[in-house]
Design an enzyme around this catalytic site. Sequence first.
Site, short mmCIF file in Angstrom:
data_model
loop_
_atom_site.label_atom_id
_atom_site.label_comp_id
_atom_site.label_asym_id
_atom_site.label_seq_id
_atom_site.Cartn_x
_atom_site.Cartn_y
_atom_site.Cartn_z
N HIS A 79 -2.36 11.12 -6.72
CA HIS A 79 -2.86 12.47 -7.05
C HIS A 79 -1.95 13.10 -8.09
CE1 HIS A 79 -5.57 12.21 -3.59
NE2 HIS A 79 -4.55 11.66 -2.96
N GLY A 106 7.60 -4.82 8.79
CA GLY A 106 6.88 -3.77 9.50
C GLY A 106 7.22 -2.38 9.02
#
Length: 189
Positions: A79, A106
């Site tokens: 954005h 992870g």
Amino acid sequence: LNSLSIDAEGYRKAVTELMPNAAADCLVRPPFHCDYGYNLYIGSEGFINFDCVILDGAPVRIGNHVLIGPAVQIYTFTHPMDYRERRQGIEQCKEIAIGDDCWIGGGAVICPGVILGRRVVVGAGSVVTKDVGPYEIVAGNPARAIRMRFDERQIAALESSRWWELDRHELADRIGELDAMLQNPENPE
């Protein structure tokens, strides 16, 4: 897909319907979330662990033999920094590419437009904001180079061996030979 285990009847059909461009032998452990699915290109023997999110407004190309840990997030959407433009709903997407044989620990985040080279390791919890070259190990927020997986001579020996063209059984049979080559890359015999 999210109501199935990987060994349930209908699992493969659900993966194929959601991600038609994924290899037939990739594994995606539910729960898994994506925007579209058709923008995901997952190579042979890829593995995506529990709770991953891939926002695939642009293509996400994941190579062969890539391991993605639990709760990894991959975002193609970005954005504007200017709040006035954001209020107008302006957004764009940037393609992400992940090379063969990468391991993403992870909880890592891969940001829009990032390219991970072949055989990269991303440490758990890292936020990758920039491209990572082949054989690098990166970690942190933002992710920074920790070290190379091998030295230049070892990388040259590995690349010339073309070990990735071996099937799983051939690789297992030749693992000792490859280990010896890494110990003495200037004399690969």
